[in-house]
Design a protein around this motif. Structure first.
Motif, PDB file in Angstrom:
ATOM      1  N   LYS A 127     117.465  -2.307  23.851  1.00 58.73           N
ATOM      2  CA  LYS A 127     117.050  -0.933  24.151  1.00 58.73           C
ATOM      3  C   LYS A 127     117.987  -0.254  25.146  1.00 58.73           C
ATOM      4  O   LYS A 127     117.769   0.907  25.517  1.00 58.73           O
ATOM      5  N   GLY A 128     118.968  -0.998  25.621  1.00 54.55           N
ATOM      6  CA  GLY A 128     119.911  -0.418  26.577  1.00 54.55           C
ATOM      7  C   GLY A 128     119.334  -0.266  27.970  1.00 54.55           C
ATOM      8  O   GLY A 128     119.878   0.478  28.796  1.00 54.55           O
ATOM      9  N   LEU A 129     118.238  -0.976  28.250  1.00 53.42           N
ATOM     10  CA  LEU A 129     117.600  -0.835  29.569  1.00 53.42           C
ATOM     11  C   LEU A 129     118.234  -1.752  30.611  1.00 53.42           C
ATOM     12  O   LEU A 129     118.118  -1.499  31.815  1.00 53.42           O
ATOM     13  N   ILE A 130     118.871  -2.815  30.143  1.00 48.24           N
ATOM     14  CA  ILE A 130     119.517  -3.726  31.091  1.00 48.24           C
ATOM     15  C   ILE A 130     120.909  -4.103  30.594  1.00 48.24           C
ATOM     16  O   ILE A 130     121.206  -3.997  29.406  1.00 48.24           O
ATOM     17  N   ASP A 131     121.711  -4.565  31.544  1.00 49.97           N
ATOM     18  CA  ASP A 131     123.066  -5.009  31.240  1.00 49.97           C
ATOM     19  C   ASP A 131     123.125  -6.506  31.553  1.00 49.97           C
ATOM     20  O   ASP A 131     122.973  -6.899  32.711  1.00 49.97           O
ATOM     21  N   PRO A 132     123.306  -7.358  30.532  1.00 48.44           N
ATOM     22  CA  PRO A 132     123.293  -8.808  30.782  1.00 48.44           C
ATOM     23  C   PRO A 132     124.297  -9.240  31.855  1.00 48.44           C
ATOM     24  O   PRO A 132     124.028 -10.176  32.610  1.00 48.44           O
ATOM     25  N   ALA A 133     125.423  -8.558  31.948  1.00 52.07           N
ATOM     26  CA  ALA A 133     126.409  -8.923  32.975  1.00 52.07           C
ATOM     27  C   ALA A 133     125.832  -8.702  34.369  1.00 52.07           C
ATOM     28  O   ALA A 133     126.116  -9.449  35.303  1.00 52.07           O
ATOM     29  N   ALA A 134     125.006  -7.660  34.501  1.00 45.60           N
ATOM     30  CA  ALA A 134     124.402  -7.385  35.800  1.00 45.60           C
ATOM     31  C   ALA A 134     123.416  -8.486  36.181  1.00 45.60           C
ATOM     32  O   ALA A 134     123.266  -8.822  37.360  1.00 45.60           O
ATOM     33  N   LEU A 135     122.762  -9.062  35.175  1.00 45.96           N
ATOM     34  CA  LEU A 135     121.830 -10.169  35.461  1.00 45.96           C
ATOM     35  C   LEU A 135     122.593 -11.363  36.042  1.00 45.96           C
ATOM     36  O   LEU A 135     122.172 -11.961  37.029  1.00 45.96           O
ATOM     37  N   ASP A 136     123.724 -11.686  35.420  1.00 48.35           N
ATOM     38  CA  ASP A 136     124.526 -12.808  35.914  1.00 48.35           C
ATOM     39  C   ASP A 136     124.997 -12.557  37.339  1.00 48.35           C
ATOM     40  O   ASP A 136     125.027 -13.452  38.176  1.00 48.35           O
TER      41      ASP A 136
END
Lengths: 219, 103
Positions: free
Chosen positions: A47-56
């Motif tokens: 949905k474009g709500l999160i960025d997986p790179a930001a999670l890391d």
């Protein structure tokens, strides 16, 4: 469980086996909560709500870059510099932000100083609010029902469980953290530390001493 | 001082659900006090039936809160989450050992 069975399977893998999850080759199937978290991550990413790179990046920060050494530096500096200490007690948010330690969740920091008269101790009775930028992620016991309930009700007994016995004349003050306000305890400076450098003093400042369930270590 | 500190997160999914929540907060989808109230309510509810030890059960409560929270906000519904979970489960079961698991 079933180690002999596993070895047999490892040799052939074409031997038909009953569908027993304990010994099945797919026993690496993640746990139920792990799959739910994965589902959340996928749905939110799509949905474009999160960025997986930001999670890391967030995980790396909290696992490797933020921890009790930040708080120890603040305490060691406060021990060495009375002006810094006064400013810290007056407006900890401003002082620690100036050192690069600021709450990304917008919380205020409050520093409370231990003295001969008062020992401070921190809890979060609501959930597990904690000064992340200064101490990192809280230890398991801080999040347990036992600590959260007992810290307020019987703080001296909790302290005794941590091996801390205070003089009878010392009052215990318990601070209940919230999402908006997080506390840092400035423990008492041990005897025999005159002339020590900031780095040397930092080694004496334990995580627990900044939660108030411990004392600073004597050199 | 010499005791080895416990790991920050004892399971990878603990770290993931923590990071998801922090990231959503930082992206402005909710503010932290709102989250803390919801999380505190879950801990209180879970703590009625058993004493929480602050480990796995703590992050289970965290996950439960986040799922409900995202449903309430219309960011991710229970049905789509269940479907995606089932899809991941199927992907794990059909993927040979050693191969990357893809949906």
């Amino acid at each position: 469980m079933g180690s002999a069975l596993d070895k047999d399977q490892g040799a052939g893998n074409d031997v038909p086996m009953p569908h027993d999850h304990r010994d099945h080759p797919h026993d690496r199937l993640p746990s139920d909560p792990a799959l739910r978290v994965r589902a959340l991550e996928t749905v939110l990413t799509q949905k474009g709500l999160i960025d997986p790179a930001a999670l890391d990046e967030i995980i790396d920060t909290y696992e490797n870059r933020i921890g009790p050494r930040n708080g120890a530096r603040v305490v060691a500096r406060a021990w060495r510099d009375p002006d810094f200490c006064a400013a810290l007690l007056d407006d900890a948010t401003a002082v620690v932000s100036g050192m690069g330690y600021y709450g990304r969740q917008g919380e205020h920091m409050v520093a409370v100083q231990n003295t001969d008269e008062t020992h401070n101790m921190v809890v979060c009775t609501l959930c597990s609010c904690y000064p992340w930028p200064l101490l990192g992620i809280p230890p398991t016991w801080y999040k347990s029902d036992a600590y959260r309930a007992r810290a307020v009700r019987e703080p001296r007994k909790v302290l005794a469980d941590f091996g801390v016995t205070l003089p009878e004349g010392t009052a215990v003050r318990v601070w209940d953290s919230t999402a908006e306000v997080r506390y840092l305890v400035v423990p008492q400076r041990p005897e025999g530390t005159d002339g020590m450098s900031e780095e040397q003093l930092m080694a004496l400042v334990t995580r627990d001493s900044m939660i108030g369930t411990g004392l600073a270590v004597s050199p | 001082m010499t005791a080895r500190p416990e790991p920050v997160f004892s399971e990878p999914w603990h770290a993931q659900v923590f990071a998801l929540t922090v990231h959503l907060n930082e992206a402005g989808h909710f503010d932290w006090p709102e989250w803390a109230v919801a999380f505190g309510a879950t801990l209180k509810k879970d703590g009625l039936s058993r004493e929480l030890d602050g480990g796995d059960d703590y992050f289970a409560a965290w996950l439960e809160t986040l799922e409900a929270f995202l449903g309430d906000k219309g960011l991710a519904g229970a049905t789509e989450l269940q479907e995606k979970k089932a899809a991941w489960e199927a992907a794990f079961l059909r993927t040979p050992h050693g191969a990357p698991v893809r949906l």
